[in-house]
Design a protein around this motif. Structure first.
Motif, short mmCIF file in Angstrom:
data_model
loop_
_atom_site.label_atom_id
_atom_site.label_comp_id
_atom_site.label_asym_id
_atom_site.label_seq_id
_atom_site.Cartn_x
_atom_site.Cartn_y
_atom_site.Cartn_z
N ILE A 80 12.43 8.82 58.65
CA ILE A 80 13.75 8.40 59.16
C ILE A 80 14.39 7.46 58.14
CG2 ILE A 80 14.95 7.13 60.99
CD1 ILE A 80 12.62 8.17 62.85
N LYS A 81 15.53 7.90 57.63
CA LYS A 81 16.25 7.12 56.61
C LYS A 81 17.44 6.42 57.27
CE LYS A 81 18.45 7.63 52.10
NZ LYS A 81 19.02 8.61 51.14
N GLU A 82 17.51 5.10 57.11
CA GLU A 82 18.59 4.32 57.73
C GLU A 82 19.64 3.94 56.68
OE1 GLU A 82 17.16 0.92 59.81
OE2 GLU A 82 16.09 2.09 61.32
N THR A 83 20.93 4.11 57.08
CA THR A 83 22.05 3.69 56.22
C THR A 83 22.87 2.66 56.99
OG1 THR A 83 22.09 5.95 55.35
CG2 THR A 83 23.99 4.54 54.84
N SER A 138 27.65 5.18 66.79
CA SER A 138 26.61 4.98 65.78
C SER A 138 25.48 4.15 66.39
CB SER A 138 27.18 4.29 64.54
OG SER A 138 27.56 2.97 64.87
N LYS A 139 24.33 4.15 65.74
CA LYS A 139 23.20 3.34 66.19
C LYS A 139 23.51 1.87 65.92
CE LYS A 139 20.21 6.74 67.13
NZ LYS A 139 19.58 6.94 68.43
N TYR A 183 24.40 1.15 62.13
CA TYR A 183 23.72 1.93 61.08
C TYR A 183 23.60 3.40 61.51
CZ TYR A 183 19.53 1.61 64.03
OH TYR A 183 18.64 1.69 65.06
N LEU A 184 23.34 4.26 60.55
CA LEU A 184 23.10 5.69 60.80
C LEU A 184 21.64 6.00 60.48
CD1 LEU A 184 26.24 7.46 59.25
CD2 LEU A 184 25.69 7.26 61.67
N ALA A 185 20.96 6.75 61.37
CA ALA A 185 19.55 7.14 61.15
C ALA A 185 19.49 8.64 60.87
CB ALA A 185 18.71 6.81 62.38
N GLU A 186 18.95 9.00 59.71
CA GLU A 186 18.85 10.41 59.31
C GLU A 186 17.38 10.80 59.18
OE1 GLU A 186 22.81 11.19 56.60
OE2 GLU A 186 21.04 10.33 55.64
N GLU A 187 17.07 11.99 59.68
CA GLU A 187 15.70 12.51 59.55
C GLU A 187 15.57 13.29 58.25
OE1 GLU A 187 14.55 14.79 62.92
OE2 GLU A 187 14.23 13.02 64.19
N VAL A 188 14.59 12.92 57.45
CA VAL A 188 14.36 13.59 56.17
C VAL A 188 13.05 14.38 56.28
CG1 VAL A 188 14.03 13.30 53.68
CG2 VAL A 188 15.54 11.74 54.94
#
Length: 727
Positions: free
Chosen positions: A628-631, A664-665, A718-723
């Motif tokens: 999980i990548k957080e921006t 957004s989160k 923040y935004l959470a992306e699954e890699v």
């Protein structure tokens, strides 16, 4: 008085065999009984008929009946005589000695048969009671002690506890108890080894006898050759890196085209062929795959060979599989001939190859060495005769000889299951004469040679040393590299195969302490794999390559690896174990295909090994949990808290950096500690709902399922992306 005067009517229902002493019975008092008397004889009209016919006379029968009647009347009279001390109302017969009531019971057949009344057999119950009485009277009598029978117990290599107890004629519970005392938990179905069985037999007082081992020396090489000894053709294995032109070189030597038949242009099978030289001399060639996955196949090729031809591409030089081939050849202690292929190409660099070979102790003759180097071109057929001459020269130095009349021995090069022929194996005869109809043992299986097919596809009746043949008649498929030997009879072959099967069983179920039963529990996610391939070698290569794929979180588990077509059993197993089904150079039969469609099982078909390995790697990657990548988008500080009837509590905030986005989160940070993580529900700006708010602007923020806002709290968006991860 009426009761006393009333006559008694006797009903005859018993039969007395014992004599009753009537002298002891008091005869005083009234004795009354009524017996139906014999009816007087009355003549009738038909009596004259009986008198006239003397043959139908029944005088003996009448006498017998009269006698029986008199006896019954006498017994009945005695039975109903009363005693003085008893009242007249109830009459019971009291006799001396024990008399069974059943003695009084009279049936019609007994009444008519007087002789039977006199005879009485003793019952089994009576005999039993007599014996018990005798035992009670003589308690001090010594009991008979039975001596334990000591036996010679035959012990095989492995035996179950049930079978061992049967052979010793002991209770299996006693054997289990004995093992339990030795701190070994076992059941009657547990298999124990020879040494443990011997110890148990001795402890129980019996004599252990070991079963005779069959003579397994039949497959070993004899020091002295017997029979018709002649020079045999050399067995040459072609090895080298993938795509360096090994099969093309062999095609050029044989004037055939095998490359076009191989998938992906790379060899994935081990093949054996014979080539005739100009001098009518034969050379046996074995072609091995060059792909990295086929290590075992190359190792097997080097073991059964006399000479290794190392093919190196003139434009490519030495590669990893070239080095591996050199190591295999040196381990097998066989001479190496280096064939530099593609020497017709302009970008060739032969001197560089010769120099590189020196570090592997392969020095060319022109550099004062003893290794033969031949520059060839498979495409343009340059120097092929020179290569054949070099092979024959090397074989003359080796002085290869074999018997042409002894019992045949050999090695399995490749094994497969053919749809029409069944288990088929390619055998390279190393010594002796192999004939059709011979009984043989091959690895753990045995059989009788039904047919032999040579490298040209022709049926032959005999095979001589260094000749590769495909044999039919095996009971099951043999593993590649297994020793092949002809036996004298079918019984000998069967006995040896059974013995080998027991000893080579790697998954022996030996008695194990329960404490260690759950010690090896793994936390890894497992990917179940079922592999079906066309030949044993490919199967072996796939298994080895898949087992080399390692990861801390996931692992590949091969639950079935076999050769032959994909059948319904494989599909059912894939469904039950949630496994991926891989078909390598094979297709499913009609029933399996139909079942796979019904069960929605996806069967993957591959012809090239690295494509199959890529699929397994991707499937394993799918089991890995994604990263999980957080921006970070921005943060806002809460200034004041408002209560709105419709929306609940809203945090009046000022965006300090970045931007705050709706949906957004978000996380609430209080004094440097995250107190809540959730999602931004709505953002208000001057009573209007907006999607995002930039730096320096004030806004109202509502968080999903959270109302415990406090001033000076920081809201971080923040935004959470699954890699996706891959192996």
């Amino acid at each position: 008085m009426e009761k006393n005067n009333k006559k008694k009517t006797l009903t005859i229902s018993s039969n007395i065999t014992k004599k009753i002493d009537t002298s002891s019975i008091n005869t005083t008092g009234k004795k009354s009984f009524s017996v139906k008397k014999k009816e007087p004889f009355k003549g009738n009209k038909n009596s004259n008929r009986f008198l006239q016919n003397p043959n139908q006379s029944k005088k003996p029968d009448l006498k017998k009946k009269n006698f029986a009647r008199k006896f019954i009347e006498q017994q009945a009279t005695k039975a109903f005589i009363k005693k003085d001390d008893k009242p007249t109302g109830k009459s019971k017969l009291k006799l001396k000695g024990p008399i069974d009531k059943r003695d009084f019971k009279l049936t019609v057949s007994r009444a008519l048969n007087v002789e039977e009344i006199e005879i009485k057999q003793r019952s089994l119950a009576s005999v039993k009671r007599a014996r018990l009485k005798e035992k009670k009277n003589n308690p001090n009598e010594e009991k008979k002690e039975f001596q334990k029978v000591l036996r010679d117990v035959k012990i095989p290599e492995q035996i179950t506890i049930q079978e061992l107890s049967n052979r010793m004629a002991e209770k299996s519970n006693d054997v289990i108890k004995f093992l339990f005392n030795m701190k070994v938990v076992a059941t009657i179905n547990h298999v124990i080894d020879k040494d443990t069985a011997e110890y148990i037999v001795k402890e129980f007082g019996h004599k252990p006898v070991f079963e005779d081992k069959p003579n397994l020396e039949i497959g070993r090489k004899k020091e002295k050759l017997e029979g018709d000894v002649q020079t045999r053709p050399p067995v040459v294995t072609i090895m080298g890196h993938v795509d360096h032109g090994k099969t093309s070189l062999l095609d050029a030597l044989r004037d055939t085209n095998v490359v076009s038949g191989e998938h992906g242009g790379i060899t994935q099978h081990i093949g054996a062929y014979q080539v005739k030289t100009d001098n009518n001399k034969l050379i046996t060639f074995i072609d091995t795959p060059g792909h990295a996955a086929f290590t075992e196949m190359r190792a097997r090729g080097s073991k059964i060979t006399d000479i290794v031809i190392l093919v190196v591409a003139a434009d490519d030089g030495i590669k990893p599989q070239t080095v591996e081939a050199i190591k295999h050849a040196k381990a097998a202690n066989v001479p190496i001939i280096v064939a530099i292929n593609k020497c017709d190409l302009p970008e060739k660099n032969i001197s560089k190859i010769k120099n590189e070979m020196m570090q592997y102790e392969l020095i060319a003759e022109d550099l004062s060495g003893d290794t033969l180097f031949v520059e060839v071109s498979a495409l343009k057929k340059i120097n092929l005769d020179k290569l054949k001459e070099s092979i024959l020269l090397q074989s003359e130095i080796l002085d290869l000889k074999a018997s042409y009349s002894d019992q045949a021995r050999g090695v399995v090069i490749e094994s497969k299951i053919d749809k029409g022929k069944g288990p088929v194996s390619t055998i390279l005869v190393s010594n002796g004469k192999l004939k059709r109809g011979d009984h043989f043992i091959c690895g753990n299986t045995w059989g009788k040679i039904r047919a032999m097919i040579n490298y040209d596809g022709k049926i032959v009746n005999e095979a001589f040393p260094s000749m590769p043949v495909e044999i039919l008649g095996m009971n099951s498929s043999a593993f590649a590299g297994a020793e092949f030997a002809v036996t004298k009879s079918e019984d000998e072959a069967k006995k040896m195969a059974e013995f080998k099967q027991i000893n080579s069983d790697k998954n022996k179920v030996l008695v194990k302490d329960k404490k260690t039963l759950f010690d090896d529990v793994k936390d890894k996610d497992e990917l179940n794999i079922i592999i079906k391939s066309d030949v044993q070698g490919s199967n072996e290569a796939l298994k080895m390559a898949i087992n080399k794929i390692e990861h801390n979180e996931v692992e590949a588990k091969i639950i079935l690896s076999d050769i032959g077509m994909i059948n319904e059993t494989d599909v059912s197993l894939a469904k039950a174990s949630n496994a991926i089904l891989i078909g390598f150079n094979v297709k499913p039969n009609r029933e399996a295909k139909k079942l796979a469609e019904e069960q929605k099982i996806d069967i993957k078909y591959f012809n090239i090994i690295y494509e199959a390995l890529d699929h397994v790697s991707k499937s394993l990657s799918g089991l890995l949990e994604p990263d999980i990548k957080e921006t970070i988008l921005g943060s806002a500080e809460i200034q004041k808290i408002f209560s709105v009837s419709n929306a609940g509590k809203i945090a009046g905030s000022k965006v300090t950096n970045g931007e705050i986005k709706s949906k957004s989160k978000a996380r609430i940070i209080r004094d440097g500690v995250v107190v809540y993580s959730g999602e931004i529900l709505t953002i208000y700006r001057e009573k209007n709902q907006v999607k995002e708010v930039g730096t320096g602007l004030e806004c109202g923020i509502s968080i999903k399922d959270f109302i415990d806002f406090k001033e000076k709290d920081v809201i971080e968006s923040y935004l959470a992306e699954e890699v996706k991860r891959s192996i």
